[in-house]
Design a protein around this motif. Sequence first.
Motif, PDB file in Angstrom:
ATOM      1  N   THR A 149      -5.449   8.362 -18.794  1.00  0.00           N
ATOM      2  CA  THR A 149      -6.784   8.301 -17.937  1.00  0.00           C
ATOM      3  C   THR A 149      -6.691   9.700 -16.985  1.00  0.00           C
ATOM      4  N   ILE A 150      -7.714  10.337 -16.723  1.00  0.00           N
ATOM      5  CA  ILE A 150      -7.610  11.526 -15.956  1.00  0.00           C
ATOM      6  C   ILE A 150      -7.701  11.046 -14.387  1.00  0.00           C
ATOM      7  N   THR A 151      -6.673  11.812 -13.587  1.00  0.00           N
ATOM      8  CA  THR A 151      -6.554  11.576 -12.308  1.00  0.00           C
ATOM      9  C   THR A 151      -7.449  12.800 -11.472  1.00  0.00           C
ATOM     10  N   GLU A 152      -8.266  12.318 -10.497  1.00  0.00           N
ATOM     11  CA  GLU A 152      -9.169  13.051  -9.966  1.00  0.00           C
ATOM     12  C   GLU A 152      -8.282  14.110  -9.042  1.00  0.00           C
ATOM     13  N   LEU A 153      -8.936  15.252  -9.120  1.00  0.00           N
ATOM     14  CA  LEU A 153      -8.155  16.436  -8.281  1.00  0.00           C
ATOM     15  C   LEU A 153      -8.821  16.344  -6.730  1.00  0.00           C
TER      16      LEU A 153
ATOM     17  N   VAL B 227      -1.679  13.882  -5.395  1.00  0.00           N
ATOM     18  CA  VAL B 227      -0.119  13.749  -5.187  1.00  0.00           C
ATOM     19  C   VAL B 227       0.477  12.876  -6.272  1.00  0.00           C
ATOM     20  N   PRO B 228       1.214  13.639  -7.464  1.00  0.00           N
ATOM     21  CA  PRO B 228       1.939  12.792  -8.281  1.00  0.00           C
ATOM     22  C   PRO B 228       2.901  11.885  -7.900  1.00  0.00           C
ATOM     23  N   GLY B 229       3.319  11.082  -8.845  1.00  0.00           N
ATOM     24  CA  GLY B 229       4.673  10.281  -8.605  1.00  0.00           C
ATOM     25  C   GLY B 229       4.107   8.669  -8.685  1.00  0.00           C
ATOM     26  N   SER B 230       4.805   8.021  -9.574  1.00  0.00           N
ATOM     27  CA  SER B 230       4.323   6.714  -9.851  1.00  0.00           C
ATOM     28  C   SER B 230       5.414   5.723  -9.592  1.00  0.00           C
ATOM     29  N   GLU B 231       6.534   6.150  -8.692  1.00  0.00           N
ATOM     30  CA  GLU B 231       7.457   5.143  -8.397  1.00  0.00           C
ATOM     31  C   GLU B 231       8.201   5.554  -7.136  1.00  0.00           C
ATOM     32  N   VAL B 232       8.550   5.013  -6.176  1.00  0.00           N
ATOM     33  CA  VAL B 232       9.200   5.432  -4.914  1.00  0.00           C
ATOM     34  C   VAL B 232      10.392   4.072  -4.614  1.00  0.00           C
TER      35      VAL B 232
ATOM     36  N   THR C 179       6.268   0.533  -7.570  1.00  0.00           N
ATOM     37  CA  THR C 179       5.315   1.490  -8.324  1.00  0.00           C
ATOM     38  C   THR C 179       4.270   1.887  -7.396  1.00  0.00           C
ATOM     39  N   THR C 180       3.622   3.012  -7.782  1.00  0.00           N
ATOM     40  CA  THR C 180       2.661   3.634  -7.174  1.00  0.00           C
ATOM     41  C   THR C 180       1.715   4.200  -8.315  1.00  0.00           C
ATOM     42  N   PHE C 181       1.356   3.433  -9.207  1.00  0.00           N
ATOM     43  CA  PHE C 181       0.497   3.797 -10.326  1.00  0.00           C
ATOM     44  C   PHE C 181      -0.651   4.867 -10.116  1.00  0.00           C
ATOM     45  N   ASP C 182      -1.121   4.838  -8.968  1.00  0.00           N
ATOM     46  CA  ASP C 182      -2.330   5.927  -8.672  1.00  0.00           C
ATOM     47  C   ASP C 182      -1.876   7.096  -8.083  1.00  0.00           C
ATOM     48  N   GLY C 183      -0.342   7.433  -8.186  1.00  0.00           N
ATOM     49  CA  GLY C 183      -0.008   8.394  -7.647  1.00  0.00           C
ATOM     50  C   GLY C 183       0.446   8.265  -6.014  1.00  0.00           C
ATOM     51  N   GLY C 184       1.165   9.533  -5.339  1.00  0.00           N
ATOM     52  CA  GLY C 184       1.389   9.547  -4.201  1.00  0.00           C
ATOM     53  C   GLY C 184       2.922   9.571  -3.778  1.00  0.00           C
ATOM     54  N   GLY C 185       3.663   9.587  -5.072  1.00  0.00           N
ATOM     55  CA  GLY C 185       4.877   9.379  -4.631  1.00  0.00           C
ATOM     56  C   GLY C 185       5.849  10.554  -4.458  1.00  0.00           C
TER      57      GLY C 185
ATOM     58  N   LEU D 244       6.022  10.100   2.675  1.00  0.00           N
ATOM     59  CA  LEU D 244       5.601   8.770   3.126  1.00  0.00           C
ATOM     60  C   LEU D 244       4.736   8.498   1.766  1.00  0.00           C
ATOM     61  N   ALA D 245       4.539   7.212   1.471  1.00  0.00           N
ATOM     62  CA  ALA D 245       3.643   6.713   0.456  1.00  0.00           C
ATOM     63  C   ALA D 245       3.168   5.075   0.740  1.00  0.00           C
ATOM     64  N   VAL D 246       2.135   5.064   0.168  1.00  0.00           N
ATOM     65  CA  VAL D 246       1.565   3.385   0.060  1.00  0.00           C
ATOM     66  C   VAL D 246       1.869   2.826  -1.066  1.00  0.00           C
ATOM     67  N   VAL D 247       2.160   1.636  -0.923  1.00  0.00           N
ATOM     68  CA  VAL D 247       2.552   0.592  -2.308  1.00  0.00           C
ATOM     69  C   VAL D 247       1.975  -0.627  -2.033  1.00  0.00           C
ATOM     70  N   ALA D 248       1.583  -1.496  -3.133  1.00  0.00           N
ATOM     71  CA  ALA D 248       1.024  -2.637  -2.975  1.00  0.00           C
ATOM     72  C   ALA D 248       2.066  -3.578  -2.384  1.00  0.00           C
ATOM     73  N   ALA D 249       1.954  -4.382  -1.519  1.00  0.00           N
ATOM     74  CA  ALA D 249       3.218  -5.226  -0.902  1.00  0.00           C
ATOM     75  C   ALA D 249       3.495  -6.232  -1.983  1.00  0.00           C
ATOM     76  N   ALA D 250       2.513  -6.847  -2.754  1.00  0.00           N
ATOM     77  CA  ALA D 250       3.119  -7.795  -3.667  1.00  0.00           C
ATOM     78  C   ALA D 250       3.943  -7.295  -4.675  1.00  0.00           C
TER      79      ALA D 250
END
Length: 316
Positions: free
Chosen positions: A53-57, A60-65, A78-84, A88-94
Amino acid sequence: MRAIQVSQYGGPEVLVPIELPAPVPAADQLLIEVGAAGVNYADTHRTDGSYTTITELPFVPGSEVVGRSTDGRRVLATTFDGGGYAELAVVAAADAVDVPGKVGDGEALALLVQGLTAWHLLRNSARLSRGESVVVNAAAGGVGSLAVQLARHFGAGRVIAVASTEEKRKLAVSLGADVAVDSDPEGYAARVIAANDDRPVDVVLESAGGATFNAALGALAGFGRLVTFGNAAREGRRPLIDPALLADHNLTIAGFWLRPALKLPGGFREPLAELFDLVAKGKLHPVVTEYALADARAAHEDLLTRRTTGKLVLRP
């Protein structure tokens, strides 16, 4: 905060250190102070625009922190939408999993993608039975170095490592492989069969694709299983499989992708807890190579040119 941003698709040279505003977590998210971020082949594909899938420009890359949440928990997520690739990064609490104290940051990251991949490859895709022979291609890599150890732990009768250099082959043997052979597709099947006391093998874990995939088929015994989980070679056309070839020798080819496997009942927390326990008890030893966050470009270059062993992580 410091981060690595991709503003145009390309090679490692498009990974640019930058200052960005801190991300703001939603109600169902955690803000993580990143202790380390994992580097994966998927990151290189996202960076050059070749991912599924194409990530919109820009992104910030990175799928795990792994790091500390604002309430003091040390978590892996995991941060499957990037940002790792950031401080600082946001992740799904669940999806955040608490990391045991005896498991290091790099070790935890090695288990999240590479460890769970190796576990599922052997348990669910190959359905390894005790006493069977297992061939692990790219045996010094992130998945391979763990698959060698897990195959031994799960009762494989013979573990054959395949790697491109003598140094990598020695590493694989030190991790528990019975023998290691060269990965050159030319003569691959003959070397693997010879390493199994001149008998075809039961299972091959294959991540290169291309000529190596075709060569691996020739090493399988009756009812043998080849599990493909990547196409690192990216060379030429994808192989065409003649169903008659499979039927004539009772062969199975299975494909694997981790992301949907994590959503299956028992596919995420339970095997991850097992892997944590093995590391904490000293029965599983992830191989970890660390880079500074600012050296993300070098990490991608080393990964793409096969200069690395084990799991690659970035330290902010």
